[in-house]
Design an enzyme around this catalytic site. Structure first.
Site, PDB file in Angstrom:
ATOM      1  N   LYS A 170      29.936  49.436  50.495  1.00 33.05           N
ATOM      2  CA  LYS A 170      29.449  48.387  49.606  1.00 33.05           C
ATOM      3  C   LYS A 170      28.036  48.711  49.102  1.00 33.05           C
ATOM      4  O   LYS A 170      27.362  49.613  49.644  1.00 33.05           O
ATOM      5  CB  LYS A 170      29.458  47.055  50.369  1.00 33.05           C
ATOM      6  N   ARG A 206      28.943  49.090  61.711  1.00 31.02           N
ATOM      7  CA  ARG A 206      28.242  47.814  61.450  1.00 31.02           C
ATOM      8  C   ARG A 206      27.247  47.492  62.562  1.00 31.02           C
ATOM      9  O   ARG A 206      26.155  47.000  62.308  1.00 31.02           O
ATOM     10  CB  ARG A 206      29.269  46.693  61.299  1.00 31.02           C
ATOM     11  N   ASN A 249      27.916  43.514  54.960  1.00 33.19           N
ATOM     12  CA  ASN A 249      28.466  44.189  56.148  1.00 33.19           C
ATOM     13  C   ASN A 249      28.863  45.651  55.868  1.00 33.19           C
ATOM     14  O   ASN A 249      29.742  46.203  56.517  1.00 33.19           O
ATOM     15  CB  ASN A 249      29.606  43.379  56.763  1.00 33.19           C
ATOM     16  N   HIS A 260      33.981  47.786  53.238  1.00 29.00           N
ATOM     17  CA  HIS A 260      35.280  47.111  53.224  1.00 29.00           C
ATOM     18  C   HIS A 260      36.320  48.124  53.664  1.00 29.00           C
ATOM     19  O   HIS A 260      36.273  49.281  53.231  1.00 29.00           O
ATOM     20  CB  HIS A 260      35.631  46.600  51.822  1.00 29.00           C
TER      21      HIS A 260
HETATM   22  P1  CMP Z   1      35.432  42.145  52.990  1.00 26.12           P
HETATM   23  O1  CMP Z   1      36.189  42.652  54.163  1.00 26.12           O
HETATM   24  O2  CMP Z   1      35.081  43.107  51.946  1.00 26.12           O
HETATM   25  O3  CMP Z   1      36.270  40.943  52.347  1.00 26.12           O
HETATM   26  C1  CMP Z   1      36.209  39.642  52.860  1.00 26.12           C
HETATM   27  C2  CMP Z   1      34.775  39.270  52.988  1.00 26.12           C
HETATM   28  O4  CMP Z   1      34.494  37.977  53.457  1.00 26.12           O
HETATM   29  C3  CMP Z   1      34.157  40.180  54.017  1.00 26.12           C
HETATM   30  O5  CMP Z   1      34.071  41.459  53.476  1.00 26.12           O
HETATM   31  C4  CMP Z   1      32.840  39.496  54.277  1.00 26.12           C
HETATM   32  O6  CMP Z   1      31.879  39.886  53.325  1.00 26.12           O
HETATM   33  C5  CMP Z   1      33.223  38.044  54.064  1.00 26.12           C
HETATM   34  N1  CMP Z   1      33.307  37.327  55.343  1.00 26.12           N
HETATM   35  C6  CMP Z   1      34.229  37.464  56.289  1.00 26.12           C
HETATM   36  N2  CMP Z   1      33.996  36.600  57.320  1.00 26.12           N
HETATM   37  C7  CMP Z   1      32.882  35.918  56.966  1.00 26.12           C
HETATM   38  C8  CMP Z   1      32.126  34.886  57.584  1.00 26.12           C
HETATM   39  N3  CMP Z   1      32.472  34.382  58.771  1.00 26.12           N
HETATM   40  N4  CMP Z   1      31.062  34.409  56.919  1.00 26.12           N
HETATM   41  C9  CMP Z   1      30.708  34.918  55.720  1.00 26.12           C
HETATM   42  N5  CMP Z   1      31.382  35.884  55.091  1.00 26.12           N
HETATM   43  C10 CMP Z   1      32.443  36.377  55.709  1.00 26.12           C
END
Ligand code: CMP
Length: 193
Positions: free
Chosen positions: A19, A147, A167, A170
């Protein structure tokens, strides 16, 4: 039959997106290094500026998925004893609208800078990649995972700053999702055999 199945398992593929936070922080080489070192093969690679439309196609639009984003928001607030009013504080009427708002934050974040797209192949690629990356919330991810080693972002801070959680990566959640997502990011010519 056995040979066909063997190839299926050895050639499982998954999609990884580094990302904008990972690219901005200069972690591309480190992240790719971890996947390569464990034995996964890179079968597609590129750096792109994603369009809103591309990210919109990437993230699901089902009611379930969107409400799940809204519920994640509420859970983080409850865990931190923060009370809020959906309408007064956030200008939304229900959990679905809250999820849509979080989804817009995600799209804005993913379009805020370059991202690196990687197609990886190997035994149990989907599961192995998720193990190397670690759990979704960086501040909870154990040391040794990408992470856990490189981020401490937390959902409550992200929510209060009205932005997506940073984070770093993806990764596809299962084989079906991987097949769908690989088609969004790579043409068949761009993937090696
Ligand atoms: P990604 O896996 O790219 O797609 C779903 C996204 O939701 C994930 O990245 C995070 O950025 C976001 N996400 C998942 N869980 C949470 C959470 N508990 N609080 C805020 N954002 C979240």
């Amino acid at each position: 039959m056995i040979r066909n199945n063997l190839q299926k398992f050895k050639k499982e593929r998954t999609l990884v997106l580094i990302k904008p936070d990972g690219v901005e922080r200069g972690l591309v080489g480190e992240i790719i290094n971890r996947f390569e070192k464990c034995g996964l093969k890179i079968v597609g690679l590129g750096i792109v500026r994603a369009s809103k439309n591309q990210i919109d196609r990437h993230y699901p639009k089902t009611k379930n998925w969107i409400e799940n984003l809204g519920n994640n928001f509420i859970r983080s607030c409850e865990e931190n004893n923060l009370k809020f009013d959906l309408k007064k504080d956030l200008g939304v009427n229900n959990i679905f609208e809250l999820g849509l708002m979080v989804r817009r934050w995600l799209i804005d974040f993913m379009c805020s800078g370059p991202i690196v797209k990687i197609a990886l192949e190997g035994n149990h690629a989907v599961e192995v990649v998720r193990k190397i990356i670690g759990p979704t919330l960086p501040y909870k991810a154990p040391p040794g995972t990408i992470r856990g080693d490189f981020s401490i972002d937390s959902p409550i801070v992200a929510n209060l700053e009205k932005r997506a959680l940073k984070n770093l990566i993806h990764a596809s959640g299962n084989i079906q999702e991987a097949n769908f997502e690989l088609k969004i990011w790579f043409t068949s010519k761009e993937l090696l055999n």
